[in-house]
Enzyme design. Structure first.
Site, short mmCIF file in Angstrom:
data_model
loop_
_atom_site.label_atom_id
_atom_site.label_comp_id
_atom_site.label_asym_id
_atom_site.label_seq_id
_atom_site.Cartn_x
_atom_site.Cartn_y
_atom_site.Cartn_z
N TYR A 1 25.73 34.76 24.00
CA TYR A 1 26.86 33.83 24.19
C TYR A 1 27.69 33.76 22.92
CZ TYR A 1 27.00 31.58 28.69
OH TYR A 1 27.22 31.33 30.02
N GLU B 1 31.11 31.92 22.83
CA GLU B 1 32.37 31.21 23.10
C GLU B 1 33.11 30.96 21.78
OE1 GLU B 1 31.75 27.78 25.58
OE2 GLU B 1 30.75 29.02 27.09
N ASP C 1 53.30 44.43 31.98
CA ASP C 1 51.92 44.64 32.43
C ASP C 1 51.71 46.15 32.48
OD1 ASP C 1 49.62 45.07 33.83
OD2 ASP C 1 50.00 43.54 35.36
N THR D 1 44.75 46.82 31.23
CA THR D 1 43.33 46.97 31.55
C THR D 1 42.81 48.18 30.79
OG1 THR D 1 43.92 48.26 33.52
CG2 THR D 1 43.40 45.93 33.85
N LYS E 1 41.63 51.97 33.46
CA LYS E 1 42.45 52.90 34.26
C LYS E 1 42.75 54.12 33.41
CE LYS E 1 44.39 49.32 37.31
NZ LYS E 1 44.31 47.99 36.63
N ARG F 1 35.59 48.42 32.42
CA ARG F 1 36.40 47.55 33.27
C ARG F 1 36.71 46.25 32.53
NH1 ARG F 1 37.82 47.88 38.47
NH2 ARG F 1 36.91 49.94 38.42
N1 DSN Z 1 43.97 47.51 42.21
C1 DSN Z 1 44.64 48.22 41.17
C2 DSN Z 1 45.25 49.48 41.67
O1 DSN Z 1 44.60 50.19 42.42
O2 DSN Z 1 46.37 49.80 41.30
C3 DSN Z 1 45.63 47.39 40.47
O3 DSN Z 1 45.00 46.27 39.98
#
Ligand code: DSN
Length: 413
Positions: free
Chosen positions: A53, A55, A199, A225, A228, A234
């Site tokens: 933990y 925080e 974003d 993120t 990707k 993730r």
């Molecule tokens: N779900 C994702 C995508 O496939 O583009 C975006 O968050």
């Protein structure tokens, strides 16, 4: 991966994980938002850091025993800042959705106006869909793409922004194949008195490798993120100008989240490090080259590519001129071991659950080492199946060739 302890303690779950590992090894993943997280990063994510933990933030924790954790988070922060040329980065958001939520909570009151890209034109759920918290809490105005070019019309957007006077403009999407003109968006935001959030969840890896304009110098906030194109674990992150650093940190913790996922933050640190290498830059250049080659091969076979091409890792294919729809195509391709997703195209006349298009992306297949000739071969398999008189039978005929491809280009270590 070695599941020896899991096999001992939970054989049923171990079998499921082994099945997924096999599925990934034996199929070609063309889902634009997916990738292969390297084993070194998965080791960090599967580590003892899950037990701790923490925080708070480095040197300001609500728990004892955080010396090592502090060093891990600091490493992620320093590497993230260096990678994106960021003034400030918060690496704690559990996901891209929470990263976006942190920005909204930091600077918007409920009822404030957001101007964002329409989900039906490629935008994202958290940019204001009615069913999402963003659409429930804020007044949403959408921009879309031009019907002629299927690309963002920045002049029209500037006029809309001056009319709507939004508190926040959001750039970025999940099914838009073109580069986002971040500098132009910043100019539009300034001209309409709005703050700008970009974003970059989809294209963070491209930004890191210089394949897409970096929004960090021009936007007030950048969210992303790590799983990707960035090819890490993730998770999410928020970048902002120093003036917003405290507000953003406060919005993430204690505003939205409690204990940070320190094992994932360790994975983010490792991903940022890999993203600074020459190998990663070459990989991202190939991701874009492969997407262009795919679009080109599809077009030469008579498919309509939305917006006429791609600048990024993804493309949208309109199947309607071929008398096909996305869900059916997804199922037939899946039967051959080619994994893609059905996707709405701009101005789609079909419903979102069975839209006219499919979205194809190259991050995963490029991580296996695929080059232009390989992705052109994949396109020819796609065409063989979709153009066949009996698509399921053709998918079965293609399947062994896909398996052979997967064995020749195995999942990276
Ligand atoms: N779900 C994702 C995508 O496939 O583009 C975006 O968050």
């Amino acid at each position: 991966m070695n599941f020896d302890a899991l096999k001992r303690d939970d054989p049923a779950l171990a079998e499921l994980l082994a099945n997924e590992q096999r599925r990934q090894a034996e199929t070609i993943d063309l889902i634009a938002s997916e990738n292969f997280c390297p084993r070194s990063i998965r080791q960090a994510v599967g580590s003892v850091l899950t037990d701790k933990y923490a925080e708070g933030y480095p040197a300001h924790r609500w728990y004892g025993g955080c010396a090592v954790i502090d060093a891990v988070e600091q490493l992620a922060i320093e590497r993230g800042r260096r990678l994106f040329g960021a003034e400030h980065i918060n690496v704690q958001p559990h996901s891209g959705s929470q990263a976006n939520m942190a920005v909204y909570f930091a600077v918007l009151e409920p009822g404030a106006t957001i101007l964002s890209m329409d989900l039906a034109h490629g935008g994202h759920l958290t940019h204001g869909k009615k069913a999402n918290f963003s659409g429930r809490l804020y007044r949403i105005e959408h921009y879309g793409v031009s019907p002629e070019t299927e690309q963002i019309d920045y002049d029209a957007l500037a006029r809309q922004a001056r009319r709507v006077r939004p508190h926040l403009i959001i750039g970025g999407a999940s099914a838009y194949p073109r580069a986002i003109d971040c500098a132009r968006l910043a100019e539009i935001a300034r001209g309409s008195g709005a703050r700008l959030l970009v974003d970059m969840a989809h294209f963070a890896g491209l930004v890191a490798a210089g394949q897409h304009p970096d929004p960090a110098p021009v936007a007030d906030f950048v969210t992303g993120t790590t799983h990707k194109t960035l090819r890490g674990p993730r998770g999410g992150f928020v970048i902002c100008k120093s003036e917003y650093a405290k507000t953003i940190d406060h919005a993430v913790f204690p505003g939205l989240q409690g204990g940070p996922l320190m094992h994932v933050i360790a994975g983010k640190a490792a991903a940022f490090q890999l993203a600074m290498t020459e190998a990663f830059r070459r990989y991202q250049a190939q991701v874009v080259a492969n997407a262009r080659a795919m679009a080109d091969e599809l077009a030469s076979l008579g498919y309509r590519i939305v917006s006429g091409g791609t600048d990024t890792h993804l493309l949208l294919v309109d199947l309607s001129p071929k008398g096909l729809a996305g869900a059916q195509a997804q199922a037939w391709l899946g039967r051959a071991g080619i994994v893609a997703n059905k996707n709405a195209i701009p101005f789609d006349s079909r419903p979102p659950v069975d839209p006219s298009g499919i979205r194809l992306g190259t991050p995963s297949v490029t991580a296996r080492g695929a080059r232009e000739a390989d992705v052109r071969r994949i396109v020819r398999w796609i065409h063989r199946i979709l153009a066949a008189g009996d698509p399921p039978a053709e998918a079965d005929a293609v399947r062994p060739e896909v398996l052979d491809f997967c064995r020749t280009l195995p999942v990276p270590d």
